[in-house]
Design an enzyme around this catalytic site. Structure first.
Site, PDB file in Angstrom:
ATOM      1  N   SER A  36       0.790  -1.234   0.000  1.00 18.64           N
ATOM      2  CA  SER A  36       0.000   0.000   0.000  1.00 18.64           C
ATOM      3  C   SER A  36       0.823   1.285   0.000  1.00 18.64           C
ATOM      4  CB  SER A  36      -0.956   0.019   1.192  1.00 18.64           C
ATOM      5  OG  SER A  36      -0.251   0.198   2.398  1.00 18.64           O
ATOM      6  N   LYS A  77       0.719   4.641   6.743  1.00 23.54           N
ATOM      7  CA  LYS A  77       0.046   5.443   5.709  1.00 23.54           C
ATOM      8  C   LYS A  77       0.567   6.871   5.764  1.00 23.54           C
ATOM      9  CE  LYS A  77      -2.813   2.059   4.817  1.00 23.54           C
ATOM     10  NZ  LYS A  77      -2.455   1.146   3.792  1.00 23.54           N
TER      11      LYS A  77
END
Length: 176
Positions: A36, A77
């Site tokens: 990701s 993230k």
């Protein structure tokens, strides 16, 4: 001989205490699991997370953070929206407070499961990010599970900021 053994034992105990204190309060290593954050961080990269940075400064847009999820593991993230921001994505461009973000780190390969969103579609009441909450997105948007999937994250869930990649050795990097 006994004096030397005692000195070694004291040195080992002090080293263990220092390591425990550092890991509990200051820094922790984290292994990136998944794609990701490609290309910024790749699957298997090892990073150092600064756990105390947000005790002395605020979470800022563009910080790469590690936070506890409601799932079994922590996530890494990028912070895109901070309290007071308006955020939306239109045609794969993220707009913060009406201005498009320049995101050279983002991967767009095909369509992701949610290329367009508004804060209200993410479950936010009103049109601004509330105090103590943050919008996070992965750099590899087509495969990232992020705020588009689970909504905003809370300040309490943030473990710290990624400040150093130390593995693999040929890709050591500071600040992302």
């Amino acid at each position: 001989m006994i004096k030397e053994i005692r000195e070694w034992a004291v040195a080992i105990i002090i080293a263990i205490v220092v390591i425990v204190v550092i890991r509990m309060f200051l820094f922790v290593s984290f292994s990136v699991d998944g794609l990701s954050m490609d290309p910024t961080l790749e699957d298997g990269d090892r990073v150092v997370v600064n756990k105390f940075i947000y005790d002395i400064s605020d979470v800022e847009r563009d910080d790469v953070i590690v936070f506890n999820s409601n799932e079994e593991s922590a996530y890494v993230k990028r912070v895109i929206g901070v309290p007071g921001d308006t955020v939306e994505m239109v045609d794969r461009t993220v707009y913060v407070n009406g201005e498009p973000l320049q995101e050279d780190y983002v991967v767009h390969q095909g369509e992701s499961y949610m290329d367009n969103f508004t804060l209200s579609e993410l479950g936010v009441e009103g049109d601004v990010i509330p105090e103590g909450q943050y919008l996070v997105l992965g750099d590899n948007r087509p495969v990232s599970r992020d705020s588009r999937d689970f909504g905003l994250i809370t300040e309490d869930s943030i473990i710290g900021e990624v400040q150093l990649r130390f593995w693999p050795l040929n890709e050591i990097a500071i600040d992302f």
